[in-house]
Structures are given as structure tokens and as C-alpha cells.
Design a protein around this motif. Structure first.
Motif, mmCIF file in Angstrom:
data_model
loop_
_atom_site.group_PDB
_atom_site.id
_atom_site.type_symbol
_atom_site.label_atom_id
_atom_site.label_comp_id
_atom_site.label_asym_id
_atom_site.label_seq_id
_atom_site.Cartn_x
_atom_site.Cartn_y
_atom_site.Cartn_z
ATOM 1 N N ASP A 1 3.427 -1.714 -59.278
ATOM 2 C CA ASP A 1 2.794 -2.489 -60.352
ATOM 3 C C ASP A 1 2.130 -1.589 -61.384
ATOM 4 O OD1 ASP A 1 3.634 -4.828 -59.266
ATOM 5 O OD2 ASP A 1 1.703 -5.397 -58.402
ATOM 6 N N LYS A 2 1.626 -0.436 -60.949
ATOM 7 C CA LYS A 2 0.891 0.463 -61.855
ATOM 8 C C LYS A 2 1.758 1.083 -62.919
ATOM 9 C CE LYS A 2 -2.870 1.576 -58.766
ATOM 10 N NZ LYS A 2 -3.507 2.596 -57.959
ATOM 11 N N LYS B 1 3.015 -0.725 -51.259
ATOM 12 C CA LYS B 1 4.171 -0.359 -52.067
ATOM 13 C C LYS B 1 4.205 -1.200 -53.349
ATOM 14 C CE LYS B 1 8.907 1.021 -51.257
ATOM 15 N NZ LYS B 1 10.071 0.952 -50.409
ATOM 16 N N GLN B 2 3.901 -2.472 -53.220
ATOM 17 C CA GLN B 2 3.896 -3.381 -54.369
ATOM 18 C C GLN B 2 2.839 -2.936 -55.380
ATOM 19 O OE1 GLN B 2 6.116 -6.004 -54.539
ATOM 20 N NE2 GLN B 2 5.489 -6.248 -56.646
ATOM 21 N N LEU C 1 1.622 -4.309 -39.763
ATOM 22 C CA LEU C 1 1.778 -3.000 -40.404
ATOM 23 C C LEU C 1 2.789 -3.071 -41.541
ATOM 24 C CD1 LEU C 1 1.874 -0.560 -37.356
ATOM 25 C CD2 LEU C 1 0.070 -0.771 -39.047
ATOM 26 N N ARG C 2 3.874 -3.789 -41.302
ATOM 27 C CA ARG C 2 4.919 -3.924 -42.317
ATOM 28 C C ARG C 2 4.373 -4.637 -43.551
ATOM 29 N NH1 ARG C 2 9.455 -7.575 -43.218
ATOM 30 N NH2 ARG C 2 11.106 -6.366 -44.176
ATOM 31 N N ALA C 3 3.604 -5.695 -43.313
ATOM 32 C CA ALA C 3 3.024 -6.448 -44.426
ATOM 33 C C ALA C 3 2.084 -5.561 -45.243
ATOM 34 C CB ALA C 3 2.283 -7.672 -43.894
ATOM 35 N N GLU C 4 1.244 -4.795 -44.545
ATOM 36 C CA GLU C 4 0.311 -3.900 -45.237
ATOM 37 C C GLU C 4 1.073 -2.849 -46.042
ATOM 38 O OE1 GLU C 4 -2.481 -2.201 -42.501
ATOM 39 O OE2 GLU C 4 -3.178 -4.179 -41.860
#
Length: 44
Positions: free
Chosen positions: A43-44, A38-39, A30-33
Motif C-alpha cells: 500500500d505504501k 505484506k498488504q 500467522l498466515r493472516a498476520e
């Protein structure tokens, strides 16, 4: 401890161990997802 007792103990530990392990693994997933999402947003 005789063999019967040893097998009972190992079965007990095998039964109880995965629940905690899976919980940790699930939280990591879950943390990785979350971090990926968030990344992407930053980036946008």
C-alpha cells in the motif's frame, strides 16, 4: 466396549485432538498476520 473403555477412548481423543487443531489455527493466524503486513507494504 463397556463404559469404562468408551470414556478412556474419548479422553484419549480429546487429549490428542487439540494439539493438531491448535497447530492449524496457529498457522492460519500467522498466515493472516503475514498477509496483513505484506498488504501494508504494498500500500505504501
Amino acid at each position: 466396549m463397556d463404559n469404562k473403555g468408551k470414556t478412556a477412548v474419548t479422553k484419549y481423543h480429546e487429549k490428542n485432538k487439540p494439539a493438531k487443531f491448535d497447530k492449524k489455527q496457529h498457522l492460519e493466524k500467522l498466515r493472516a498476520e503475514y498477509l496483513k503486513k505484506k498488504q501494508k507494504q504494498t500500500d505504501k
